[in-house]
Design a protein around this motif. Structure first.
Motif, mmCIF file in Angstrom:
data_model
loop_
_atom_site.group_PDB
_atom_site.id
_atom_site.type_symbol
_atom_site.label_atom_id
_atom_site.label_comp_id
_atom_site.label_asym_id
_atom_site.label_seq_id
_atom_site.Cartn_x
_atom_site.Cartn_y
_atom_site.Cartn_z
ATOM 1 N N ALA A 3 3.862 -14.603 -32.439
ATOM 2 C CA ALA A 3 3.724 -13.947 -33.445
ATOM 3 C C ALA A 3 2.745 -12.863 -33.895
ATOM 4 O O ALA A 3 2.893 -11.876 -34.017
ATOM 5 N N LEU A 4 1.983 -13.659 -33.296
ATOM 6 C CA LEU A 4 0.353 -13.369 -33.224
ATOM 7 C C LEU A 4 0.395 -12.268 -32.594
ATOM 8 O O LEU A 4 -0.363 -11.196 -33.431
ATOM 9 N N LYS A 5 1.005 -12.175 -31.351
ATOM 10 C CA LYS A 5 0.553 -11.405 -30.710
ATOM 11 C C LYS A 5 1.447 -9.432 -31.633
ATOM 12 O O LYS A 5 0.762 -8.268 -31.432
ATOM 13 N N GLY A 6 2.375 -10.212 -32.894
ATOM 14 C CA GLY A 6 3.482 -8.971 -33.265
ATOM 15 C C GLY A 6 2.245 -8.424 -33.821
ATOM 16 O O GLY A 6 2.404 -7.219 -34.306
ATOM 17 N N GLN A 7 2.306 -9.279 -34.789
ATOM 18 C CA GLN A 7 1.037 -9.107 -35.494
ATOM 19 C C GLN A 7 -0.447 -8.224 -35.129
ATOM 20 O O GLN A 7 -0.575 -7.071 -36.028
ATOM 21 N N LEU A 8 -1.157 -8.286 -34.591
ATOM 22 C CA LEU A 8 -1.790 -7.737 -34.228
ATOM 23 C C LEU A 8 -1.677 -6.095 -33.951
ATOM 24 O O LEU A 8 -2.183 -5.480 -33.861
ATOM 25 N N ALA A 9 -0.117 -6.545 -33.135
ATOM 26 C CA ALA A 9 0.077 -4.606 -31.832
ATOM 27 C C ALA A 9 -0.138 -3.756 -33.737
ATOM 28 O O ALA A 9 -0.241 -3.106 -33.495
ATOM 29 N N LYS A 10 0.373 -4.308 -34.749
ATOM 30 C CA LYS A 10 0.023 -3.358 -36.201
ATOM 31 C C LYS A 10 -1.158 -2.916 -36.514
ATOM 32 O O LYS A 10 -0.911 -2.437 -37.391
ATOM 33 N N VAL A 11 -2.236 -4.154 -36.334
ATOM 34 C CA VAL A 11 -3.623 -3.500 -36.897
ATOM 35 C C VAL A 11 -4.214 -2.447 -36.135
ATOM 36 O O VAL A 11 -3.734 -2.571 -34.914
ATOM 37 N N ARG A 12 -4.020 -1.240 -36.721
ATOM 38 C CA ARG A 12 -4.480 -0.257 -35.884
ATOM 39 C C ARG A 12 -6.042 -0.144 -35.276
ATOM 40 O O ARG A 12 -6.332 -0.219 -35.859
ATOM 41 N N THR A 13 -5.693 -0.176 -34.376
ATOM 42 C CA THR A 13 -7.364 0.920 -33.500
ATOM 43 C C THR A 13 -7.805 1.576 -33.626
ATOM 44 O O THR A 13 -7.041 2.508 -33.792
ATOM 45 N N ASN B 129 -0.469 4.509 -31.097
ATOM 46 C CA ASN B 129 0.213 2.858 -30.039
ATOM 47 C C ASN B 129 1.608 3.714 -31.517
ATOM 48 O O ASN B 129 1.381 2.968 -32.096
ATOM 49 N N PRO B 130 2.294 3.637 -30.567
ATOM 50 C CA PRO B 130 3.919 3.595 -31.535
ATOM 51 C C PRO B 130 4.361 1.873 -32.066
ATOM 52 O O PRO B 130 4.548 2.644 -32.802
ATOM 53 N N ALA B 131 3.728 1.401 -31.708
ATOM 54 C CA ALA B 131 3.363 -0.441 -32.400
ATOM 55 C C ALA B 131 3.699 0.986 -34.129
ATOM 56 O O ALA B 131 3.699 -0.299 -34.355
ATOM 57 N N LEU B 132 2.851 1.096 -34.287
ATOM 58 C CA LEU B 132 2.005 1.855 -35.484
ATOM 59 C C LEU B 132 2.886 1.994 -36.313
ATOM 60 O O LEU B 132 3.287 1.454 -37.130
ATOM 61 N N LEU B 133 4.021 2.336 -36.406
ATOM 62 C CA LEU B 133 5.109 2.579 -36.371
ATOM 63 C C LEU B 133 6.097 1.765 -36.936
ATOM 64 O O LEU B 133 7.263 2.655 -37.363
ATOM 65 N N ASP B 134 6.364 0.670 -36.390
ATOM 66 C CA ASP B 134 6.897 -0.127 -36.310
ATOM 67 C C ASP B 134 7.330 -0.253 -37.958
ATOM 68 O O ASP B 134 8.656 -0.605 -38.332
ATOM 69 N N SER C 140 21.375 4.362 -46.425
ATOM 70 C CA SER C 140 20.407 2.750 -46.144
ATOM 71 C C SER C 140 18.582 3.147 -45.789
ATOM 72 O O SER C 140 19.161 4.559 -44.152
ATOM 73 N N MET C 141 18.124 1.851 -45.846
ATOM 74 C CA MET C 141 16.810 2.071 -44.670
ATOM 75 C C MET C 141 16.774 1.796 -43.611
ATOM 76 O O MET C 141 17.319 0.067 -43.285
ATOM 77 N N VAL C 142 16.506 2.519 -42.621
ATOM 78 C CA VAL C 142 16.685 2.048 -41.090
ATOM 79 C C VAL C 142 14.803 2.500 -40.856
ATOM 80 O O VAL C 142 14.327 3.075 -41.122
ATOM 81 N N PRO C 143 14.989 1.323 -39.847
ATOM 82 C CA PRO C 143 13.645 1.645 -38.617
ATOM 83 C C PRO C 143 12.989 2.505 -38.700
ATOM 84 O O PRO C 143 14.791 3.157 -37.599
ATOM 85 N N LEU C 144 12.324 3.502 -38.128
ATOM 86 C CA LEU C 144 11.686 4.698 -38.222
ATOM 87 C C LEU C 144 12.589 4.854 -36.199
ATOM 88 O O LEU C 144 13.097 6.157 -35.486
ATOM 89 N N SER C 145 12.286 3.765 -35.735
ATOM 90 C CA SER C 145 12.424 3.888 -33.938
ATOM 91 C C SER C 145 14.399 3.339 -33.613
ATOM 92 O O SER C 145 14.602 4.324 -32.782
ATOM 93 N N GLN C 146 14.826 2.884 -35.444
ATOM 94 C CA GLN C 146 16.245 3.733 -34.320
ATOM 95 C C GLN C 146 16.778 5.226 -35.222
ATOM 96 O O GLN C 146 17.896 5.490 -35.389
#
Length: 186
Positions: free
Chosen positions: A20-30, A34-39, A48-54
């Protein structure tokens, strides 16, 4: 729960905390894209609201640019609007069917701010791990109280759980140090 199940169960839960920590840190922008920034970006899709990746394909164009290719022609404007309105501070630009999302360079002040965020996330993970240790120790004490385990078993289990906790907190520290180093690199 039996004495033999307590340590593996606790270890599994602690590993989940690390993930969970790794997932949270992937969202912190360097500074790097990183495509995970847009998660966290959600787009309206047929009401309906859907995640961008869908609704789009996310790729890296280069080290500082994310490419977003919508799967349907009419989605480009909605995707651009959703990215612009997210709290990420990004400014997408359309280029035909492809939406380019340049990642701006970070200021020193912003880097230090994000370092504090990273440390806060690390502290939350440590708290979660310590809570799991407490729960495991309470299970052991309950087994001793119910005469299902001896006091020697209790001491041995508590030592093992403490070693596991120390190991996991060390992992959290490594992950945090790595992310801070990544943030401070120019």
């Amino acid at each position: 729960m039996e004495l033999s199940e307590i340590k593996p169960t606790t270890e599994h839960k602690m590993n989940q905390s690390l993930e969970a920590l790794k997932g949270q840190l992937a969202k912190v922008r360097t500074g790097r894209a990183n495509p995970a920034l847009l998660d966290t970006v959600h787009v309206e899709y047929y009401g309906s609201m859907v995640p961008l990746s869908q609704v789009a394909n996310l790729t890296l164009i280069d080290g500082r640019t994310i490419g977003v290719a919508p799967w349907e022609k009419g989605m480009g404007a909605k995707i651009e609007k959703a990215i612009r309105e997210s709290d990420l501070g990004l400014n997408p630009a359309s280029q035909g069917d492809l939406i380019r999302v340049p990642i701006p360079a970070m200021t020193e002040e912003r880097r230090k701010e994000l370092t504090k965020v990273v440390r806060g996330e690390g502290e939350q993970s440590k708290i979660a791990i310590r809570n799991l240790r407490r729960d495991a120790n309470e299970h052991v004490k309950k087994l001793v109280k119910d005469k299902l385990a001896s006091e020697d078993d209790e001491r041995r289990s508590q030592d093992e759980i403490q070693k596991l906790t120390d190991k996991m907190i060390g992992e959290v520290d490594k992950i945090i140090a790595s992310k801070e180093q990544e943030l401070m690199a120019i």
